[in-house]
Scaffold this motif. Structure first.
Motif, PDB file in Angstrom:
ATOM      1  N   GLU A   1      99.934 -42.414  14.060  1.00 27.15           N
ATOM      2  CA  GLU A   1      98.813 -41.839  13.679  1.00 27.15           C
ATOM      3  C   GLU A   1      97.779 -42.019  14.939  1.00 27.15           C
ATOM      4  OE1 GLU A   1      95.851 -41.044   9.866  1.00 27.15           O
ATOM      5  OE2 GLU A   1      96.753 -43.143  10.230  1.00 27.15           O
ATOM      6  N   VAL A   2      98.096 -42.787  15.957  1.00 24.48           N
ATOM      7  CA  VAL A   2      97.189 -43.218  16.949  1.00 24.48           C
ATOM      8  C   VAL A   2      98.025 -42.499  18.494  1.00 24.48           C
ATOM      9  CG1 VAL A   2      96.170 -45.037  18.478  1.00 24.48           C
ATOM     10  CG2 VAL A   2      96.281 -45.118  16.035  1.00 24.48           C
ATOM     11  N   ASP A   3      97.142 -42.096  19.288  1.00 20.44           N
ATOM     12  CA  ASP A   3      97.837 -41.178  20.127  1.00 20.44           C
ATOM     13  C   ASP A   3      97.730 -42.266  21.477  1.00 20.44           C
ATOM     14  OD1 ASP A   3      97.878 -38.071  19.858  1.00 20.44           O
ATOM     15  OD2 ASP A   3      96.307 -39.079  18.620  1.00 20.44           O
ATOM     16  N   GLN A   4      96.775 -43.005  21.561  1.00 20.27           N
ATOM     17  CA  GLN A   4      96.738 -44.169  22.759  1.00 20.27           C
ATOM     18  C   GLN A   4      95.951 -45.420  22.329  1.00 20.27           C
ATOM     19  OE1 GLN A   4      97.137 -42.869  26.696  1.00 20.27           O
ATOM     20  NE2 GLN A   4      95.437 -43.812  27.495  1.00 20.27           N
ATOM     21  N   LEU A   5      96.354 -46.669  22.951  1.00 23.65           N
ATOM     22  CA  LEU A   5      95.899 -47.828  22.492  1.00 23.65           C
ATOM     23  C   LEU A   5      95.310 -48.436  23.872  1.00 23.65           C
ATOM     24  CD1 LEU A   5      95.626 -50.112  20.224  1.00 23.65           C
ATOM     25  CD2 LEU A   5      97.958 -50.484  20.773  1.00 23.65           C
ATOM     26  N   TYR A   6      94.296 -49.218  23.801  1.00 25.93           N
ATOM     27  CA  TYR A   6      93.637 -50.052  24.844  1.00 25.93           C
ATOM     28  C   TYR A   6      93.617 -51.460  24.348  1.00 25.93           C
ATOM     29  CZ  TYR A   6      92.361 -45.469  26.305  1.00 25.93           C
ATOM     30  OH  TYR A   6      92.438 -44.134  26.842  1.00 25.93           O
ATOM     31  N   LEU A   7      93.898 -52.299  25.220  1.00 23.15           N
ATOM     32  CA  LEU A   7      93.505 -53.940  25.023  1.00 23.15           C
ATOM     33  C   LEU A   7      92.741 -54.330  26.322  1.00 23.15           C
ATOM     34  CD1 LEU A   7      97.109 -55.387  23.952  1.00 23.15           C
ATOM     35  CD2 LEU A   7      95.171 -54.898  22.658  1.00 23.15           C
ATOM     36  N   ASN A   8      91.535 -54.650  26.100  1.00 19.94           N
ATOM     37  CA  ASN A   8      90.740 -54.913  27.325  1.00 19.94           C
ATOM     38  C   ASN A   8      90.217 -56.540  27.101  1.00 19.94           C
ATOM     39  OD1 ASN A   8      90.869 -52.475  28.405  1.00 19.94           O
ATOM     40  ND2 ASN A   8      89.189 -51.656  27.036  1.00 19.94           N
ATOM     41  N   PHE A   9      90.676 -57.185  28.002  1.00 20.33           N
ATOM     42  CA  PHE A   9      89.995 -58.428  28.072  1.00 20.33           C
ATOM     43  C   PHE A   9      90.109 -59.513  26.946  1.00 20.33           C
ATOM     44  CE2 PHE A   9      88.402 -55.836  31.658  1.00 20.33           C
ATOM     45  CZ  PHE A   9      88.562 -56.859  32.895  1.00 20.33           C
ATOM     46  N   SER A  10      91.493 -59.413  26.266  1.00 26.42           N
ATOM     47  CA  SER A  10      91.692 -60.051  24.974  1.00 26.42           C
ATOM     48  C   SER A  10      91.575 -61.483  25.186  1.00 26.42           C
ATOM     49  CB  SER A  10      93.174 -59.612  24.725  1.00 26.42           C
ATOM     50  OG  SER A  10      93.065 -58.118  24.452  1.00 26.42           O
ATOM     51  N   ASP A  11      91.353 -62.232  24.184  1.00 21.90           N
ATOM     52  CA  ASP A  11      91.323 -63.728  24.253  1.00 21.90           C
ATOM     53  C   ASP A  11      92.748 -63.909  24.768  1.00 21.90           C
ATOM     54  OD1 ASP A  11      91.421 -66.343  23.707  1.00 21.90           O
ATOM     55  OD2 ASP A  11      89.928 -66.255  22.231  1.00 21.90           O
ATOM     56  N   PRO A  12      92.829 -64.877  25.855  1.00 21.93           N
ATOM     57  CA  PRO A  12      94.274 -65.180  26.348  1.00 21.93           C
ATOM     58  C   PRO A  12      94.966 -66.367  25.441  1.00 21.93           C
ATOM     59  CG  PRO A  12      92.570 -66.395  27.739  1.00 21.93           C
ATOM     60  CD  PRO A  12      91.804 -65.383  26.770  1.00 21.93           C
TER      61      PRO A  12
ATOM     62  N   ARG B   1      98.164 -64.240  20.381  1.00 22.45           N
ATOM     63  CA  ARG B   1      97.839 -63.346  21.497  1.00 22.45           C
ATOM     64  C   ARG B   1      98.189 -61.800  21.179  1.00 22.45           C
ATOM     65  NH1 ARG B   1     101.390 -67.316  25.331  1.00 22.45           N
ATOM     66  NH2 ARG B   1      99.927 -69.033  25.418  1.00 22.45           N
ATOM     67  N   LEU B   2      97.436 -60.971  21.369  1.00 30.07           N
ATOM     68  CA  LEU B   2      97.614 -59.577  21.119  1.00 30.07           C
ATOM     69  C   LEU B   2      98.705 -58.731  21.733  1.00 30.07           C
ATOM     70  CD1 LEU B   2      93.806 -58.477  20.841  1.00 30.07           C
ATOM     71  CD2 LEU B   2      95.295 -58.830  19.098  1.00 30.07           C
ATOM     72  N   THR B   3      99.464 -59.345  22.549  1.00 29.41           N
ATOM     73  CA  THR B   3     100.964 -58.999  23.102  1.00 29.41           C
ATOM     74  C   THR B   3     101.790 -59.942  22.695  1.00 29.41           C
ATOM     75  OG1 THR B   3     100.426 -60.179  25.154  1.00 29.41           O
ATOM     76  CG2 THR B   3      99.896 -57.843  25.250  1.00 29.41           C
TER      77      THR B   3
ATOM     78  N   THR C   1      92.921 -57.177  32.007  1.00 28.22           N
ATOM     79  CA  THR C   1      92.481 -58.653  31.819  1.00 28.22           C
ATOM     80  C   THR C   1      92.377 -59.347  33.175  1.00 28.22           C
ATOM     81  OG1 THR C   1      93.213 -60.652  30.878  1.00 28.22           O
ATOM     82  CG2 THR C   1      94.692 -59.469  32.009  1.00 28.22           C
ATOM     83  N   ASP C   2      91.622 -60.387  33.182  1.00 21.50           N
ATOM     84  CA  ASP C   2      91.288 -61.115  34.424  1.00 21.50           C
ATOM     85  C   ASP C   2      92.127 -62.158  34.393  1.00 21.50           C
ATOM     86  OD1 ASP C   2      89.569 -61.968  32.219  1.00 21.50           O
ATOM     87  OD2 ASP C   2      88.699 -63.371  33.800  1.00 21.50           O
ATOM     88  N   ASN C   3      92.774 -62.232  33.340  1.00 21.44           N
ATOM     89  CA  ASN C   3      93.380 -63.701  33.206  1.00 21.44           C
ATOM     90  C   ASN C   3      95.087 -63.439  33.853  1.00 21.44           C
ATOM     91  OD1 ASN C   3      95.278 -65.713  31.500  1.00 21.44           O
ATOM     92  ND2 ASN C   3      93.368 -66.367  31.167  1.00 21.44           N
ATOM     93  N   ARG C   4      95.479 -64.011  34.652  1.00 19.87           N
ATOM     94  CA  ARG C   4      96.981 -63.680  35.409  1.00 19.87           C
ATOM     95  C   ARG C   4      97.747 -64.434  34.470  1.00 19.87           C
ATOM     96  NH1 ARG C   4      98.629 -62.828  41.187  1.00 19.87           N
ATOM     97  NH2 ARG C   4     100.881 -63.121  40.929  1.00 19.87           N
ATOM     98  N   GLY C   5      97.516 -65.729  33.853  1.00 20.85           N
ATOM     99  CA  GLY C   5      98.480 -66.067  32.826  1.00 20.85           C
ATOM    100  C   GLY C   5      98.737 -65.158  31.584  1.00 20.85           C
TER     101      GLY C   5
END
Length: 213
Positions: free
Chosen positions: A108-119, A129-131, A153-157
């Motif tokens: 039902e969803v065409d595209q998904l975004y994860l922006n600056f999620s809690d690491p 973690r959202l991944t 994300t800004d979090n390299r880890g």
């Protein structure tokens, strides 16, 4: 993200049901018929105060954007922003990403975004973690064939963890950049966090992946 408690939030959301869907599970399987008027649906998980989704909605009027945010005292700011800009192609939902498959039907969803999620940096919190693979399974289910996930994300880890997790899940890495703003991508819309971190000279990481079907 911490936010001050806003006792007026419930009433504010109830007064703005043209922008926020208070019973999103009731829309499952009917988002395009009842909400987006047939337009593609792009979902942002963790929409924060709404800068990204408002900017994307302005740039892509032929797409309907859905912003999911768990914290009620934060989502009211996003609703207020979209109300002020009078975007007609944005809907918010105040719910948990763990319930995605209760809210959206398969494909039902065409595209998904994860922006600056809690690491969630501690190992014992990996499942949050959202991944993490349990979330990836839900994304795979609700995304249409060929639908993509775009993560910033800004979090390299977290970024490196996510690249491994996505690869192990069978995703195809379409794009990986370790310094997004060096690309000078004219299509990039910044979030509140992105503006803050990039102003300090911190690199922003982005990847775009497609899921196996």
């Amino acid at each position: 993200m911490r936010a001050r408690h806003k006792p007026w939030a419930d009433d504010f959301l109830k007064d703005n049901t043209e922008i926020i869907e208070l019973n999103p599970a009731a829309c499952k399987g009917n988002w395009k018929q009842e909400i987006s008027q047939g337009r593609p649906i792009h979902l942002e998980i963790g929409t924060g105060k709404g800068s990204f989704i408002d900017g994307m909605a302005a740039n892509h009027p032929s797409v309907h954007f859905v912003g999911m945010e768990l914290v009620k005292s934060i989502i009211v700011s996003a609703v207020e922003k979209v109300k002020n800009t009078e975007r007609s192609n944005v809907t918010f939902i105040n719910d948990n990403a763990e319930k995605l498959t209760e809210i959206f039907a398969e494909n039902e969803v065409d595209q998904l975004y994860l922006n600056f999620s809690d690491p969630w940096p501690k190992n014992r919190h990996e499942k949050r973690r959202l991944t993490f693979h349990t979330f990836l399974s839900q994304y795979q289910q609700i995304l249409k064939p060929g639908g993509q996930l775009v993560m910033k994300t800004d979090n390299r880890g977290l970024f490196e963890y996510s690249l491994v997790s996505l690869s192990q899940f069978g995703c195809t890495l379409e794009e990986v950049t370790f310094d997004l703003h060096q690309l000078e991508d004219p299509m990039n819309v910044m979030t509140e966090y992105e503006e803050k971190f990039s102003a300090k000279g911190q690199p922003i990481y982005r990847c775009c992946v497609s899921f196996p079907k």
